[in-house]
Scaffold this motif. Structure first.
Motif, short mmCIF file in Angstrom:
data_model
loop_
_atom_site.label_atom_id
_atom_site.label_comp_id
_atom_site.label_asym_id
_atom_site.label_seq_id
_atom_site.Cartn_x
_atom_site.Cartn_y
_atom_site.Cartn_z
N GLY A 28 0.79 -1.22 0.00
CA GLY A 28 0.00 0.00 0.00
C GLY A 28 0.82 1.26 0.00
O GLY A 28 0.51 2.23 -0.69
N ASP A 29 1.92 1.25 0.75
CA ASP A 29 2.71 2.47 0.89
C ASP A 29 3.72 2.65 -0.23
O ASP A 29 3.94 3.78 -0.69
N ARG A 82 1.10 -8.75 -6.75
CA ARG A 82 0.39 -7.48 -6.73
C ARG A 82 -0.88 -7.65 -5.91
O ARG A 82 -1.30 -8.78 -5.64
N LEU A 83 -1.47 -6.54 -5.50
CA LEU A 83 -2.72 -6.62 -4.75
C LEU A 83 -3.82 -7.19 -5.62
O LEU A 83 -3.98 -6.78 -6.78
N THR A 90 -9.65 -2.37 -0.47
CA THR A 90 -9.30 -1.94 0.88
C THR A 90 -8.26 -0.83 0.85
O THR A 90 -8.31 0.12 1.63
N PHE A 91 -7.30 -0.95 -0.07
CA PHE A 91 -6.24 0.03 -0.19
C PHE A 91 -6.77 1.42 -0.50
O PHE A 91 -6.30 2.42 0.04
N VAL A 92 -7.76 1.52 -1.39
CA VAL A 92 -8.29 2.83 -1.79
C VAL A 92 -8.84 3.58 -0.57
O VAL A 92 -8.53 4.75 -0.35
N ALA A 94 -8.24 2.90 2.64
CA ALA A 94 -7.19 3.09 3.65
C ALA A 94 -6.25 4.24 3.27
O ALA A 94 -5.80 4.99 4.14
N THR A 95 -5.95 4.38 1.98
CA THR A 95 -5.06 5.45 1.54
C THR A 95 -5.60 6.82 1.92
O THR A 95 -4.88 7.68 2.43
N ARG A 96 -6.88 7.03 1.66
CA ARG A 96 -7.49 8.32 2.02
C ARG A 96 -7.41 8.53 3.53
O ARG A 96 -7.11 9.64 4.00
N HIS A 97 -7.70 7.49 4.28
CA HIS A 97 -7.76 7.60 5.73
C HIS A 97 -6.38 7.89 6.33
O HIS A 97 -6.26 8.64 7.30
N ILE A 98 -5.34 7.29 5.77
CA ILE A 98 -3.99 7.42 6.33
C ILE A 98 -3.33 8.72 5.91
O ILE A 98 -2.78 9.45 6.75
N TYR A 99 -3.37 9.04 4.62
CA TYR A 99 -2.51 10.09 4.08
C TYR A 99 -3.20 11.43 3.84
O TYR A 99 -2.54 12.47 3.84
#
Length: 290
Positions: A28-29, A82-83, A90-92, A94-99
Motif C-alpha cells: 500500500g505504501d 500485486r494486490l 481496501t487500499f483505496v 485506507a489510503t485516504r484515511h492514512i494520508y
C-alpha cells in the motif's frame, strides 16, 4: 542501523508475528505508487533487514494469496505479486484515511448502516472498520455523513441521524473506543519521537534503513488511524492526540521519503525490470503537515 530504529525493530520482535500485515503495508505504501507489482526477492531483501526469515515471508505471502489479498504471477522461476481485487478495494479507502487531511466539511450528521444478513456482516466488518465506521450494536455501523461506504456494504440500509442531541452523542460513545484509540496514539508517539529527533538533528541514515523506518512508521500509524473515525473536533475529548500523532508521522515520512525511494530505485524490480517512478500523489501525502 541507527539506535532509534533498532529499538523500534526490537519492540516489533516482542509482538506476535505481523509479517502479513507488514507485507500489506509495503504494497500500500511503496509498491502501489510504483506500478503495483514487485518481485518476491525484493520483499525478501527488505525483510532480511528486519531479520525475518525468508520462509516466514513466503508462508505469509502464500496465506495472503489464499485469502484473496494478493495475486501471484510467475516468470520463469521468479514470483511476482500485486494486490488482488480485495486488496485494491481496501487500499483505496485506507489510503485516504492514512494520508489525506482529515475532512473539514462535516454536516453535523451521521450515517447509519443496517446489515441484517450475518454473512454480509462478516464480509463487510473489516472494510467498514478500515473506512472509519464504528459499530455500537451487531449489524449497525455509524460514521460521519459523507464517509465512502465500502462496496462490501453497498446493499446496507442507510439512514442519517443527528449527533447534536443526547441520543446521538450516546450513540457515538458506544460506537468507537476513543480512550483505547487515544492510548494507541500516545504509544505511537512515544515509539517514534526518538526517530523524529534523530532525523531532526540531521543525522545520516542509510537508504535501506530509511525504507525500513518508513514502512514501520506507516505499519504502526495505520494500525491506529484506521480505527480512528476522524470525528470533528467538537465531538472529540479535550487534548485529543490524533492531530499531534498525524503531524509527527508526516514530519518523519517526508524526512525519510527521498532516501527510501532511492532504495527502491536501486533494489526493487517487477516483471520488466526496475519499478517505474512514483507519481506526484506520493509527494502529496501528509502535505497538510498535520
Amino acid at each position: 542501523m541507527q539506535p532509534p530504529l533498532s529499538r523500534i525493530i526490537e519492540n516489533l520482535r516482542r509482538e506476535p508475528s505481523r509479517t502479513g500485515s507488514i507485507v500489506i503495508t509495503v504494497f500500500g505504501d511503496a509498491v502501489v505508487p510504483r506500478g503495483g507489482s514487485v518481485w518476491l526477492g525484493t520483499l525478501l531483501e527488505f525483510f532480511k533487514a528486519l531479520e525475518i526469515d525468508g520462509s516466514v515471508v513466503r508462508t505469509a505471502m502464500s496465506r495472503l494469496a489464499s485469502d484473496g489479498w494478493l495475486e501471484r504471477a510467475r516468470v520463469g522461476r521468479n514470483s511476482f505479486y500485486r494486490l488482488a481485487h480485495k486488496g485494491r478495494q481496501t487500499f483505496v479507502a485506507a489510503t485516504r484515511h492514512i494520508y489525506d487531511p482529515p475532512p473539514t466539511d462535516w454536516t453535523g450528521r451521521f450515517e447509519l448502516l443496517l446489515i441484517a444478513n450475518a454473512e454480509v456482516r462478516e464480509v463487510a466488518r473489516e472494510p467498514l472498520r478500515n473506512a472509519g465506521f464504528g459499530s455500537p450494536l451487531p449489524g449497525v455501523w455509524v460514521a460521519p455523513s459523507g464517509v465512502p461506504v465500502p462496496e462490501e456494504a453497498a446493499h446496507a440500509i442507510r439512514l442519517e441521524v443527528s449527533a447534536e442531541d443526547d441520543s446521538g452523542r450516546r450513540l457515538l460513545s458506544t460506537s468507537w473506543p476513543l480512550d483505547r484509540t487515544a492510548g494507541a496514539y500516545l504509544k505511537f508517539m512515544a515509539t517514534f519521537v526518538p526517530l523524529h529527533d534523530w532525523l531532526a538533528r540531521g543525522e545520516g541514515i542509510a537508504d535501506v534503513d530509511a525504507f525500513v523506518a518508513r514502512i514501520l512508521l506507516i505499519h504502526h500509524y495505520r494500525r491506529v488511524v484506521l480505527r480512528d473515525p476522524l470525528l470533528p473536533g467538537s465531538l472529540l475529548p479535550v487534548d485529543w492526540p490524533g492531530q499531534p500523532a498525524r503531524k509527527l508521522c508526516g514530519d518523519i515520512y517526508r524526512a525519510l521519503l527521498p532516501s527510501s525511494e532511492r532504495w527502491l530505485d536501486q533494489h526493487a524490480t517487477n516483471e520488466t525490470g526496475p519499478l517505474p517512478a512514483a507519481g506526484e500523489d506520493l509527494r502529496r501525502r501528509f502535505v497538510d503537515g498535520g
